[in-house]
Design a protein around this motif. Structure first.
Motif, PDB file in Angstrom:
ATOM      1  N   PRO B 335       0.805  -1.175   0.032  1.00 57.90           N
ATOM      2  CA  PRO B 335      -0.011  -0.198  -0.102  1.00 57.90           C
ATOM      3  C   PRO B 335       0.916   1.112  -0.064  1.00 57.90           C
ATOM      4  O   PRO B 335       0.360   2.406  -0.223  1.00 57.90           O
ATOM      5  CB  PRO B 335      -0.799  -0.112   1.221  1.00 57.90           C
ATOM      6  N   ALA B 337       2.801   2.949  -2.025  1.00 57.11           N
ATOM      7  CA  ALA B 337       2.541   3.743  -3.271  1.00 57.11           C
ATOM      8  C   ALA B 337       1.331   4.385  -3.226  1.00 57.11           C
ATOM      9  O   ALA B 337       1.207   5.676  -3.524  1.00 57.11           O
ATOM     10  CB  ALA B 337       2.593   2.924  -4.280  1.00 57.11           C
ATOM     11  N   THR B 338       0.033   3.893  -2.528  1.00 57.39           N
ATOM     12  CA  THR B 338      -1.251   4.365  -2.537  1.00 57.39           C
ATOM     13  C   THR B 338      -1.097   5.579  -1.444  1.00 57.39           C
ATOM     14  O   THR B 338      -1.605   6.651  -1.438  1.00 57.39           O
ATOM     15  CB  THR B 338      -2.269   3.405  -2.160  1.00 57.39           C
ATOM     16  N   GLU B 340       1.446   7.344  -0.541  1.00 50.18           N
ATOM     17  CA  GLU B 340       2.276   8.279  -1.084  1.00 50.18           C
ATOM     18  C   GLU B 340       1.429   9.378  -1.740  1.00 50.18           C
ATOM     19  O   GLU B 340       1.580  10.641  -1.773  1.00 50.18           O
ATOM     20  CB  GLU B 340       3.241   7.726  -1.991  1.00 50.18           C
ATOM     21  N   ARG B 341       0.036   8.783  -2.474  1.00 52.25           N
ATOM     22  CA  ARG B 341      -0.480   9.709  -3.194  1.00 52.25           C
ATOM     23  C   ARG B 341      -1.529  10.508  -2.480  1.00 52.25           C
ATOM     24  O   ARG B 341      -2.641  11.304  -3.215  1.00 52.25           O
ATOM     25  CB  ARG B 341      -1.579   8.875  -4.170  1.00 52.25           C
ATOM     26  N   TYR B 343      -3.499   8.809   0.343  1.00 53.21           N
ATOM     27  CA  TYR B 343      -4.562   8.141   1.011  1.00 53.21           C
ATOM     28  C   TYR B 343      -4.036   7.807   2.409  1.00 53.21           C
ATOM     29  O   TYR B 343      -2.817   7.730   2.689  1.00 53.21           O
ATOM     30  CB  TYR B 343      -4.829   6.772   0.376  1.00 53.21           C
ATOM     31  N   THR B 370       1.678   8.308   4.690  1.00 52.71           N
ATOM     32  CA  THR B 370       2.947   7.779   3.977  1.00 52.71           C
ATOM     33  C   THR B 370       4.243   7.970   4.933  1.00 52.71           C
ATOM     34  O   THR B 370       4.984   6.871   4.863  1.00 52.71           O
ATOM     35  CB  THR B 370       3.185   8.551   2.611  1.00 52.71           C
TER      36      THR B 370
END
Lengths: 66, 379
Positions: B335, B337-338, B340-341, B343, B370
């Motif tokens: 998760p 990468a998610t 990072e955006r 979330y 993150t």
């Protein structure tokens, strides 16, 4: 063994060796055999002086009677 | 005219003279014709009114006495020799004094070139029809003959040529020489006999050699008996008769035709210089070949050794590569990468909050973003 046979076998051995077909154990045996054949051939060429014989006079006498 | 007979005790009796005369007159009615044969026993004397000779059949030896008036014979000026073949034009007559039959010759012609050629052509066609000259009959010569048979004249240059060249080209060669007549009426039998004798002595190739000569000189080599002996020879036979342009029939029946006696020598023995060179090449080949074969084995061995040495390392590397692959796939599922955006993962205690009814006012929550986690309270 005639000259022809010895020469043929020698050339077959050379061809086998050159193709790399001979196994390691065989290698020495083939080489020694080749050297032996070479000596046989050379002796047949060099050692012997041929004979020139005359067939008995009978041939001419047979001809004479005709 | 009638032959007179006397009556004796009721039988008719003739005198010898009368009988001979009667036969003679009867014979005189026979036609005049040409007869071919060989001249033998030629007898001519100045004091005789006639010349006598015997005409002999060359095939089976049958004979016929011939008489010709000396003046006529001399006028022909033939200079006939013993054994010469002739055509005689004449008719049968009886020598009445002795009751002997003979041929009265009216003229004689030497068996000319044309007649010889025609006879040769007839024989050639006959033997060809029997298959004596067929290509499929030809045998190849032995490469290394043990004993060479040579049929040749006793003082012939051909003999010397063949022997000299054989000895030069291949000194170990063994030669058995059969001397024969190579021209004249005795030659054919003599040559055919020699071929048979040599075969019986165990030669494995025969050279039939004769130098150049006139058309007549070479005739024995076209004799039917000789041609058949050559065709029937038990071992391969090389014909070297006459010069390039001559083609006696024995050339056609032989297995190989040589243009000269010297060429025949080249055909029956190998060249010792070439054999030596070939032998030396073989020996070099033997050494090179043995060396190459040994080298090849050494190369194979060292290549194998190298592979053996590198085998464990290779296995390890392969495993590591597999691990890397798995790890990469794992990265795709995380998760991180998610987050990072922007979330966040919200937890109440250990449980991930997925729906509103999971929480009540005043619940303490932890929020994962993150770069870390902080606490929060539900209002």
């Amino acid at each position: 063994m005639t000259f022809e046979e010895a020469q043929q076998e020698l050339e077959q051995i050379v061809a086998r060796l050159e193709r790399g077909e001979a196994g390691v154990d065989e290698l020495t045996k083939l080489w020694e055999r080749g050297e032996e054949l070479y000596r046989i051939c050379a002796a047949k060429l060099e050692g012997v002086q041929g004979k020139i014989e005359e067939l008995g006079r009978s041939t001419r006498e047979n001809g004479d009677s005709g | 005219m009638k032959v007179e007979a006397t009556e004796v005790d009721g039988r008719k009796v003739y005198s010898v003279r009368g009988f001979n005369n009667g036969v003679s007159r009867w014979l005189n009615k026979l036609p005049t014709l040409w007869i071919e044969g060989e001249v033998t026993e030629l007898r001519r004397q100045q004091r005789w009114a006639s010349v006598f000779f015997t005409l002999k059949d060359p095939v089976d030896g049958a004979t016929l006495p011939v008489q010709m008036p000396r003046g006529q014979f001399d006028a022909l000026d033939l200079g006939l020799e013993e054994g010469e073949r002739v055509h005689v034009f004449g008719r049968a007559e009886l020598f009445e004094q002795r009751g002997e039959l003979r041929l009265k010759a009216l003229t004689i012609e030497r068996f000319g070139l044309g007649a010889h050629l025609a006879a040769l052509e007839r024989l050639k066609r006959k033997l060809a029809a029997e298959g004596l000259f067929a290509a499929e009959r030809k045998r190849t010569l032995p490469r290394y003959p043990r004993l060479i048979g040579l049929v040749t004249g006793n003082d012939a240059a051909a003999k010397r040529d063949v022997l000299t060249h054989i000895a030069q080209r291949f000194p170990p060669a063994n030669v058995l020489v059969a001397e024969t007549y190579v021209q004249g009426p005795r030659a054919p039998v003599s040559i055919a006999t020699a071929i048979g004798d040599l075969c019986r002595r165990g030669v494995d190739v025969i050279v039939l050699a004769r130098g150049g000569g006139s058309f007549e000189d070479l005739l024995p080599f076209s004799d039917e008996g000789v041609v058949r002996a050559v065709a029937g020879c038990a071992v391969p036979i090389v014909s070297a008769v006459g010069h390039e342009q001559d083609t006696p029939l024995c050339d056609l029946a032989a297995d190989v035709r040589a243009s000269t006696p010297t060429a025949a020598a080249r055909l029956v023995v190998p060249d010792i210089a070439e054999l030596r060179a070939r032998l030396v090449r073989s020996r070099d080949g033997l050494r090179r070949g043995a060396h190459r074969a040994a080298e090849l084995h050494a190369q194979r061995l060292s290549a194998l050794h190298e592979r053996l040495r590198r085998a464990p390392l290779l296995a390890l590397e392969r495993r590591r590569a597999r691990l890397d692959t798995v790890h990469a796939r794992l990265g795709g599922l995380s998760p991180a990468a998610t987050l990072e955006r922007g979330y966040a993962i919200v937890r109440r205690g250990e449980d991930v909050v997925r729906a509103v009814d999971q929480v009540a006012a005043g619940d303490a929550l932890s929020v994962r973003v993150t770069d870390g986690t902080f606490g929060a309270r539900v209002e």
